[in-house]
Scaffold this active site. Structure first.
Site, PDB file in Angstrom:
ATOM      1  N   ASP A  16       0.845  -1.264   0.147  1.00  0.00           N
ATOM      2  CA  ASP A  16       0.003  -0.039   0.100  1.00  0.00           C
ATOM      3  C   ASP A  16       0.814   1.223  -0.052  1.00  0.00           C
ATOM      4  O   ASP A  16       2.131   1.195   0.307  1.00  0.00           O
ATOM      5  CB  ASP A  16      -0.705  -0.140   1.294  1.00  0.00           C
ATOM      6  CG  ASP A  16      -1.678   1.229   1.373  1.00  0.00           C
ATOM      7  OD1 ASP A  16      -2.408   1.654   0.240  1.00  0.00           O
ATOM      8  OD2 ASP A  16      -1.776   1.834   2.412  1.00  0.00           O
ATOM      9  N   ASP A  18      -0.294   4.981   1.055  1.00  0.00           N
ATOM     10  CA  ASP A  18      -0.560   6.008   2.136  1.00  0.00           C
ATOM     11  C   ASP A  18      -0.433   5.475   3.415  1.00  0.00           C
ATOM     12  O   ASP A  18      -1.408   4.528   3.626  1.00  0.00           O
ATOM     13  CB  ASP A  18      -2.025   6.732   1.948  1.00  0.00           C
ATOM     14  CG  ASP A  18      -1.795   7.414   0.662  1.00  0.00           C
ATOM     15  OD1 ASP A  18      -0.826   8.222   0.289  1.00  0.00           O
ATOM     16  OD2 ASP A  18      -2.741   7.089  -0.469  1.00  0.00           O
TER      17      ASP A  18
END
Length: 221
Positions: A16, A18
């Site tokens: 991922d 953020d």
């Protein structure tokens, strides 16, 4: 993810972005609160946390319900975006990112970014910290039909890398991201950022780690 839980190295690692690679969830939270204040509406961190890890297509429906039909949500999104962009130059890298990528280089393990953010943000963040050459693929908003918590983004990442999803290690910081990675059949690890792991989320994970330094110690031949 212990030595007994994961006896073989993954064929690929899916990150991922953020809150996992960059400290951007805090930046987004602060921008959301500033934007809400600017339009004269009350909002809290709890209101923001509901949206973490989800794409704009889902969050705009949530925000329309939260703020009411009278508010132009696209206009609010633009205000939120303006506040976010204003702070992007200060975006920090999360602990252990470079060391983890160096470790993957040594192990010759390919990797991809799988995010709900747009490609423009991914490119900016990677360039800011000189990491654009460290990833083999980027899967971002627009590259899949359904966003997290649906498995589509992670399945697309595995497809692009040419790896079976079950042979991928997925690293996430959000509940919706963990749900998406687990639904894709990936070995899932959570590194919490703004959201702590719940019993539900722990059950979906091989490991809940303090940071990427800890995850790296478990990734050995």
């Amino acid at each position: 993810m212990t030595a007994s839980a994961a006896p073989a190295l993954p064929a690929a690692v899916i990150f991922d972005m953020d809150g996992l690679l960059f400290d951007s969830e805090i930046l987004s939270r602060d921008a959301f609160l500033s934007a809400s204040s600017e339009i004269g509406r009350a909002a809290s961190e709890a209101d923001f946390l509901v949206m973490v890890g989800r794409p704009w297509t889902i969050n705009r429906v949530y925000l329309q319900d939260f703020f009411g039909e009278a508010l132009d949500i696209e206009a609010f999104g633009a205000v939120w975006r303006r506040h976010y962009v204003a702070g992007k130059a200060t975006l920090a890298l999360k602990a252990g990112v470079v060391e983890f990528l160096d470790h993957l280089d040594a192990l010759k393990i390919p990797r991809a970014i799988c995010t709900s953010s747009v490609h423009e943000d991914v490119a900016f963040n990677l360039a800011l910290h000189g990491l654009a050459h460290r990833f083999d693929a980027v899967i971002a908003s627009g590259d899949y039909t359904k966003g997290k918590p649906a498995p589509d983004p992670f399945l697309r990442a595995a497809e692009v890398l040419g790896v079976d999803p079950s042979e991928c290690l997925a690293l996430e910081d959000s509940h919706n991201g963990v749900r998406a990675a687990a639904a894709a059949g990936m070995r899932t690890v959570m590194v919490p950022d703004l959201l702590p792991a719940t019993d539900e989320i722990r059950a979906l994970c091989r490991l809940v780690a303090a940071d990427l330094h800890e995850v790296r110690t478990h990734l050995t031949p």
